[in-house]
Write an enzyme that holds these catalytic residues in place. Sequence first.
Site, PDB file in Angstrom:
ATOM      1  N   ARG A   1      -3.399  -0.749   5.392  1.00  0.00           N
ATOM      2  CA  ARG A   1      -4.000  -1.814   4.595  1.00  0.00           C
ATOM      3  C   ARG A   1      -3.075  -3.008   4.352  1.00  0.00           C
ATOM      4  O   ARG A   1      -3.469  -4.164   4.577  1.00  0.00           O
ATOM      5  CB  ARG A   1      -4.457  -1.237   3.246  1.00  0.00           C
TER       6      ARG A   1
ATOM      7  N   CYS B   1       0.869  -1.178   0.000  1.00  0.00           N
ATOM      8  CA  CYS B   1       0.000   0.000   0.000  1.00  0.00           C
ATOM      9  C   CYS B   1       0.907   1.229   0.000  1.00  0.00           C
ATOM     10  O   CYS B   1       2.022   1.167  -0.502  1.00  0.00           O
ATOM     11  CB  CYS B   1      -0.998  -0.015   1.155  1.00  0.00           C
TER      12      CYS B   1
END
Length: 205
Positions: A13, A7
């Site tokens: 994430r 990410c």
Amino acid sequence: MHIMFVCTGNICRSPMGELLMSRYLANTTVQVTSAGTRGLPMHQIDPSSARLMDSVGIDSSGFRSRRLTREMAESADLILCFESSQRKEIVTVAPKAVRYTFLLDDFANMCRYSAEHGLVKGTTIQERLQSVIDASSFIRPLIAAPKDIADPHGREYAKFRQAAEETNRALRTILTSMRKHYRVEPAPVRPQIARPDFNSIIYAS
């Protein structure tokens, strides 16, 4: 096989992708890591992402972020990112990685399509994932356009939960599609991160 999640900052994430996939593939020899295109090395996971991992019994206290390098990207066999802009950054850093770098949602759709059309080959999870990677240029035009998983950094907890649910749903789509005896099952009405069934997907390398 080495799967890498990427990410932007490697604190929200991609750590959740790494930790969830590591749990799902705990009984295999698949290596799972993560990095950020603009990650600051050695940062802890975001507290909201940590809270979500804690809720499903995953200890994230030892996680530390990394900034993506060409060597990291070239060491992977499959790179899964969360936004189309990240894919562009990854292949700029490591042009050779273009063949095996996908948006997470895109690769999940490819795996589902491959399973439904009998295109998944091999006996191990590594071989079966590789068969989808190898056929990706053929499959890509036949499936829907992929969706980004939005960055929750600096936003309310609900946005982290949404990102986690979307990530977990994609991972489960990938892994259920790789089953040797795949069957089409109706999607749950509202997939939740609260209690993913880690024992329902078991692989041996």
